[in-house]
Design a protein around this motif. Structure first.
Motif: not given
Length: 185
Positions: A114-121, A152-154, A179-185
């Motif tokens: 990724n060449s830009g800012a990382p994504h929060s959602l 993350i919405v999967w 729909i699963r909701f995950l978070e980066r830890v």
């Protein structure tokens, strides 16, 4: 298919009819998308407003464009299907969102750095039952696409195995769709 809420509420999007099986297009229904964004607004402290959104296996772009309509700062779409890219670009035009989006016509399992800012959602809606979601998430994590503490919405019908560094928070079923909701830890 239409935008459900926000600045572009009611705007019709290009339709794929009942989906395009050959292109694996299976747009999230308006009802499921509305429920999803209600859950985000009610239970996750409004992760949409001001967000840098990543829509992986973007298809028509309905999830990312819905987020943009509801106040996201920008959306990056990852999609490599020819038919889907055509519909995605058409929908970006219908929403006059060209200045707020980036389209990456690459394989979601090999997006590169990724060449830009990382994504929060992050929205992840892979073809069901093929294990592509795990591969794409692992690759976007390694490539710097996903911010620390991102949500993350999967969307997937089969059981999933979150890659290392992600934790499942919750899941909700809407007919055949989970729909699963995950978070980066």
């Amino acid at each position: 298919m239409r935008i459900i809420g926000g600045a572009h509420r009611g705007r019709a999007l290009a339709s794929v009819g009942k989906g395009d099986a050959a292109a694996h297009l299976r747009p999230t229904s308006d009802r499921v998308r509305e429920s999803l964004f209600n859950v985000l607004a009610g239970g996750y402290g409004d992760p949409v407003t001001g967000a840098q959104v990543l829509d992986v296996f973007a298809g028509t772009g309905a999830l990312g464009l819905e987020a943009l309509s509801r106040g996201a700062a920008s959306v990056s779409f990852i999609e490599n299907g020819r038919k889907a890219l055509s519909l995605l670009r058409q929908n970006i035009g219908l929403c006059r969102a060209e200045d707020q989006v980036r389209v990456f016509p690459v394989d979601a399992r090999k997006p590169g750095r990724n060449s830009g800012a990382p994504h929060s959602l992050v929205f992840l809606d892979p073809p069901y039952g093929k294990g592509l979601g795990e591969e794409a998430l692992a690759a976007t994590l390694v490539g710097g696409w996903i911010a620390e503490e991102a949500l993350i919405v999967w969307e997937e019908s089969a059981a999933i195995t979150p890659p290392e560094g992600l934790r499942l928070i919750e899941e909700r079923r809407y007919g055949d769709t989970v729909i699963r909701f995950l978070e980066r830890v």
